[in-house]
Design a protein around this motif. Structure first.
Motif, PDB file in Angstrom:
ATOM      1  N   ASP A   1       0.828  -1.139   0.085  1.00 37.49           N
ATOM      2  CA  ASP A   1      -0.150  -0.003  -0.005  1.00 37.49           C
ATOM      3  C   ASP A   1       0.970   1.280   0.150  1.00 37.49           C
TER       4      ASP A   1
ATOM      5  N   PRO B   1      -0.943   6.212  -1.339  1.00 35.28           N
ATOM      6  CA  PRO B   1      -2.163   6.428  -0.593  1.00 35.28           C
ATOM      7  C   PRO B   1      -3.502   6.412  -1.623  1.00 35.28           C
ATOM      8  N   ARG B   2      -4.747   5.970  -0.848  1.00 35.72           N
ATOM      9  CA  ARG B   2      -5.785   5.868  -1.848  1.00 35.72           C
ATOM     10  C   ARG B   2      -6.105   7.110  -2.487  1.00 35.72           C
ATOM     11  N   SER B   3      -5.811   8.279  -1.518  1.00 37.72           N
ATOM     12  CA  SER B   3      -6.166   9.523  -2.090  1.00 37.72           C
ATOM     13  C   SER B   3      -5.609   9.664  -3.543  1.00 37.72           C
ATOM     14  N   VAL B   4      -4.201   9.311  -3.439  1.00 41.03           N
ATOM     15  CA  VAL B   4      -3.394   9.511  -4.898  1.00 41.03           C
ATOM     16  C   VAL B   4      -4.094   8.815  -5.955  1.00 41.03           C
ATOM     17  N   ARG B   5      -4.575   7.352  -5.768  1.00 40.41           N
ATOM     18  CA  ARG B   5      -5.015   6.704  -6.516  1.00 40.41           C
ATOM     19  C   ARG B   5      -6.318   7.135  -7.186  1.00 40.41           C
ATOM     20  N   GLU B   6      -7.160   7.820  -6.436  1.00 42.33           N
ATOM     21  CA  GLU B   6      -8.440   8.325  -6.583  1.00 42.33           C
ATOM     22  C   GLU B   6      -8.205   9.441  -7.637  1.00 42.33           C
ATOM     23  N   LYS B   7      -7.184  10.179  -7.330  1.00 41.74           N
ATOM     24  CA  LYS B   7      -6.875  11.339  -8.069  1.00 41.74           C
ATOM     25  C   LYS B   7      -6.599  10.844  -9.485  1.00 41.74           C
TER      26      LYS B   7
ATOM     27  N   LYS C   1      -7.213   8.208 -10.992  1.00 41.72           N
ATOM     28  CA  LYS C   1      -8.372   7.764 -11.784  1.00 41.72           C
ATOM     29  C   LYS C   1      -9.318   9.072 -11.930  1.00 41.72           C
ATOM     30  N   LYS C   2      -9.399  10.322 -11.374  1.00 37.98           N
ATOM     31  CA  LYS C   2     -10.322  11.184 -11.790  1.00 37.98           C
ATOM     32  C   LYS C   2      -9.651  11.802 -12.869  1.00 37.98           C
TER      33      LYS C   2
ATOM     34  N   ILE D   1      -0.837  18.008  -9.033  1.00 39.89           N
ATOM     35  CA  ILE D   1      -1.604  16.654  -9.050  1.00 39.89           C
ATOM     36  C   ILE D   1      -0.629  15.727 -10.001  1.00 39.89           C
TER      37      ILE D   1
ATOM     38  N   GLU E   1       2.134  14.520  -8.315  1.00 35.65           N
ATOM     39  CA  GLU E   1       1.800  13.496  -7.107  1.00 35.65           C
ATOM     40  C   GLU E   1       1.395  12.056  -7.566  1.00 35.65           C
TER      41      GLU E   1
END
Length: 260
Positions: free
Chosen positions: A100, A103-109, A111-112, A147, A150
């Motif tokens: 891991d 971070p999940r937040s980075v993966r979500e960014k 994806k967006k 972003i 990141e």
């Protein structure tokens, strides 16, 4: 692609291991092909956080090499280095995911941004600008650049993932040889190739150059920065944007297959 120097007895080692179960031969094969692990580790370490240990990457890579040696069928005449390389990369990526490290937040960014490229380029039927992406994401262009920096570490190996399990052919390999005709050629692979070509056509000139130098000429991001007289961070941003655009093209291809 790194090709390990083949001693004259390599075939004998494969025969001893595969045909006779000789564990000493297996050990010699592992030692012989270890440079493939070193190459993969050094290449994949580019852009990873400093907290990620090369030793950990190497340990996972060795497991991938062992897996490749256990599953490879030398009698088919295929090149082991190609098969082993994506097995090694896959093992390293699996290890990173299990740890891991992103971070999940980075993966979500990531994806967006990928979805933004897919939707806007499908809407406008052209390559969209940073300003248009920033507006869609409701961020400033400076924030968008941040972003990209990141999420850069999530985009390094996308094109080198295998198309199907148990095969060495990657998405990138579909773009290499226009003349080769495989009797087992699949229709969906043809359209995948077309999707990638169309996706690359939509990249900016600088993005295409980065993709070419990174995946074909196998230069590091820092070396590409020197060639193009840009900062490493700028090269990292260009690479991330290119990969996210191509992911969008592949996602569109996947949606089309599901509709058919």
């Amino acid at each position: 692609m790194v090709v390990a120097k083949k001693p004259q007895n390599t075939l004998l080692l494969w025969q001893a291991w595969k045909d006779d179960g000789d564990m000493d031969a297996k050990k010699q094969l592992i030692e012989h092909y270890l440079p493939l692990v070193d190459y993969a580790v050094n290449r994949m370490a580019i852009g990873l956080p400093k907290t990620v240990s090369k030793d950990d990457l190497g340990s996972n890579g060795v497991m991938g090499l062992i897996d490749a040696i256990e599953k490879f069928d030398y009698s088919r005449g295929n090149q082991f280095e190609t098969y082993a390389s994506w097995r090694i990369r896959g093992a390293i990526i699996d290890g990173l995911r299990q740890g891991d490290w992103v971070p999940r937040s980075v993966r979500e960014k990531a994806k967006k941004v990928e979805e933004a490229y897919q939707l806007l380029e499908q809407k406008y039927m052209r390559s969209v600008t940073d300003a248009e992406i920033s507006s869609y994401l409701n961020v400033t262009e400076k924030e968008f650049a941040s972003i990209l920096q990141e999420i850069a570490v999530t985009t390094v190996c996308s094109l080198e993932d295998p198309i199907r399990e148990e095969e060495a052919e990657t998405r990138l390999s579909l773009l290499v040889d226009e003349k080769a005709k495989n009797p087992d050629y699949k229709v969906h692979e043809f359209y995948l190739k077309e999707s990638l070509i169309q996706g690359i056509d939509k990249l900016t000139e600088k993005e295409r150059t980065v993709i070419s130098l990174f995946y074909y000429e196998e230069l590091s991001l820092s070396e590409i920065a020197e060639v193009m007289s840009l900062s490493p961070s700028r090269i990292s941003q260009l690479h991330s944007k290119a990969i996210l655009r191509l992911r969008g093209a592949l996602a569109k291809h996947k949606d089309q297959l599901m509709q058919n």
